[in-house]
Design an enzyme around this catalytic site. Structure first.
Site, PDB file in Angstrom:
ATOM      1  N   GLY A  42     -11.795 -30.928  24.995  1.00  0.00           N
ATOM      2  CA  GLY A  42     -11.137 -29.715  24.533  1.00  0.00           C
ATOM      3  C   GLY A  42     -11.656 -28.430  25.124  1.00  0.00           C
ATOM      4  O   GLY A  42     -10.899 -27.488  25.347  1.00  0.00           O
ATOM      5  N   GLU A  97     -17.595 -24.130  23.475  1.00  0.00           N
ATOM      6  CA  GLU A  97     -16.900 -25.061  22.580  1.00  0.00           C
ATOM      7  C   GLU A  97     -15.457 -24.624  22.372  1.00  0.00           C
ATOM      8  O   GLU A  97     -15.162 -23.432  22.407  1.00  0.00           O
ATOM      9  CB  GLU A  97     -17.584 -25.071  21.206  1.00  0.00           C
ATOM     10  CG  GLU A  97     -18.744 -26.016  21.102  1.00  0.00           C
ATOM     11  CD  GLU A  97     -18.310 -27.427  20.745  1.00  0.00           C
ATOM     12  OE1 GLU A  97     -17.158 -27.824  21.015  1.00  0.00           O
ATOM     13  OE2 GLU A  97     -19.146 -28.149  20.190  1.00  0.00           O
ATOM     14  N   ASP A  98     -14.599 -25.589  22.110  1.00  0.00           N
ATOM     15  CA  ASP A  98     -13.225 -25.261  21.750  1.00  0.00           C
ATOM     16  C   ASP A  98     -13.135 -24.844  20.284  1.00  0.00           C
ATOM     17  O   ASP A  98     -12.512 -23.846  19.945  1.00  0.00           O
ATOM     18  CB  ASP A  98     -12.265 -26.414  22.059  1.00  0.00           C
ATOM     19  CG  ASP A  98     -12.693 -27.747  21.465  1.00  0.00           C
ATOM     20  OD1 ASP A  98     -13.753 -27.830  20.802  1.00  0.00           O
ATOM     21  OD2 ASP A  98     -11.966 -28.738  21.661  1.00  0.00           O
ATOM     22  N   ASP A 101     -16.090 -26.612  13.363  1.00  0.00           N
ATOM     23  CA  ASP A 101     -15.678 -26.695  11.960  1.00  0.00           C
ATOM     24  C   ASP A 101     -16.845 -27.107  11.080  1.00  0.00           C
ATOM     25  O   ASP A 101     -17.537 -26.265  10.541  1.00  0.00           O
ATOM     26  CB  ASP A 101     -14.408 -27.514  11.753  1.00  0.00           C
ATOM     27  CG  ASP A 101     -14.470 -28.917  12.302  1.00  0.00           C
ATOM     28  OD1 ASP A 101     -15.577 -29.455  12.539  1.00  0.00           O
ATOM     29  OD2 ASP A 101     -13.404 -29.523  12.487  1.00  0.00           O
ATOM     30  N   GLY A 103     -19.750 -28.135  11.841  1.00  0.00           N
ATOM     31  CA  GLY A 103     -21.020 -27.714  12.426  1.00  0.00           C
ATOM     32  C   GLY A 103     -21.927 -28.879  12.771  1.00  0.00           C
ATOM     33  O   GLY A 103     -22.938 -28.697  13.446  1.00  0.00           O
ATOM     34  N   THR A 105     -21.498 -31.553  14.809  1.00  0.00           N
ATOM     35  CA  THR A 105     -21.560 -31.864  16.240  1.00  0.00           C
ATOM     36  C   THR A 105     -22.386 -30.820  16.975  1.00  0.00           C
ATOM     37  O   THR A 105     -23.269 -31.151  17.762  1.00  0.00           O
ATOM     38  CB  THR A 105     -20.137 -31.938  16.839  1.00  0.00           C
ATOM     39  OG1 THR A 105     -19.398 -32.931  16.128  1.00  0.00           O
ATOM     40  CG2 THR A 105     -20.169 -32.289  18.310  1.00  0.00           C
ATOM     41  N   ASP A 157      -6.561 -31.279  20.807  1.00  0.00           N
ATOM     42  CA  ASP A 157      -5.527 -32.313  20.741  1.00  0.00           C
ATOM     43  C   ASP A 157      -5.403 -32.926  19.362  1.00  0.00           C
ATOM     44  O   ASP A 157      -6.263 -32.762  18.501  1.00  0.00           O
ATOM     45  CB  ASP A 157      -5.859 -33.429  21.734  1.00  0.00           C
ATOM     46  CG  ASP A 157      -7.004 -34.301  21.251  1.00  0.00           C
ATOM     47  OD1 ASP A 157      -6.784 -35.504  21.007  1.00  0.00           O
ATOM     48  OD2 ASP A 157      -8.132 -33.791  21.102  1.00  0.00           O
ATOM     49  N   ARG A 163      -2.807 -30.952  24.187  1.00  0.00           N
ATOM     50  CA  ARG A 163      -3.869 -30.183  24.851  1.00  0.00           C
ATOM     51  C   ARG A 163      -3.302 -29.108  25.774  1.00  0.00           C
ATOM     52  O   ARG A 163      -3.894 -28.052  25.947  1.00  0.00           O
ATOM     53  CB  ARG A 163      -4.757 -31.093  25.700  1.00  0.00           C
ATOM     54  CG  ARG A 163      -5.705 -31.952  24.941  1.00  0.00           C
ATOM     55  CD  ARG A 163      -6.687 -32.648  25.897  1.00  0.00           C
ATOM     56  NE  ARG A 163      -7.353 -33.749  25.258  1.00  0.00           N
ATOM     57  CZ  ARG A 163      -8.399 -33.640  24.447  1.00  0.00           C
ATOM     58  NH1 ARG A 163      -8.883 -32.453  24.184  1.00  0.00           N
ATOM     59  NH2 ARG A 163      -8.952 -34.703  23.913  1.00  0.00           N
TER      60      ARG A 163
END
Length: 174
Positions: A42, A97-98, A101, A103, A105, A157, A163
């Site tokens: 992403g 980052e895309d 949410d 946090g 990851t 996606d 995407r």
């Protein structure tokens, strides 16, 4: 189940905000070299658009970090699918980052990268969903804070679809 996509942020809004964030980064780093780490898949759209607007010397690397699979909710299990190709010790690193949410990851990724001794480590995200945060992370550059909806477009996606949309949309499942 059928899905539709509702426009949340237009292509023009996204383009303008990326230019504004790039101007902030240009001021903060001036003539210093910046090493961008794009979190794939992403993040590649945002990373490329951001990089085109940066004035300082820039290098790039890519990682694949997964916690979603084909679902609309994070599994909570983080795994590194593709690691960096280059060393980051002593470099000014900007993780791109895309979306952030929960946090989880990003927290995992930051801990992982800090062990490699970068000179500096900052975060830039296209989208932030603070309502979903379960792990505290400090984000240095945020383009948009968005509501807790499932977002697609501009690299994001839903089951590998959407995407390529040039805007940010909300998936609505019928």
């Amino acid at each position: 189940m059928k899905e539709t996509v509702r426009v949340l942020l237009s292509e023009e809004e996204v383009d303008q905000r990326i230019a504004e964030i790039a101007a902030e980064i240009n001021r903060d780093y001036k003539d210093e070299h910046v090493h961008l780490i794009s979190v794939l898949k992403g993040g590649v759209f945002f990373t490329c658009e951001l990089a085109k607007r940066l004035d300082m010397p820039v290098s790039m690397d890519f990682m694949v970090v997964s916690s979603y699979g084909a679902s609309t909710k994070s599994s909570g299990i983080v795994k590194i699918v593709k690691d960096l190709d280059e060393e980051i010790a002593g470099k000014n690193v900007l993780v791109v980052e895309d979306i952030i949410d929960s946090g989880r990851t990003l927290s995992y990724l930051l801990s992982y990268l800090r062990k490699r001794n970068p000179r500096s480590l900052k975060i830039c995200t296209l989208l932030d969903k603070p309502e979903r945060r379960v792990t505290d992370v400090s984000v240095d550059y945020t383009c948009f804070q968005i509501p807790d909806e499932f977002i697609v477009g501009y690299g994001l996606d839903y089951a590998q679809k959407y995407r390529n949309l040039p805007y940010i949309g909300v998936v609505e499942l019928d």
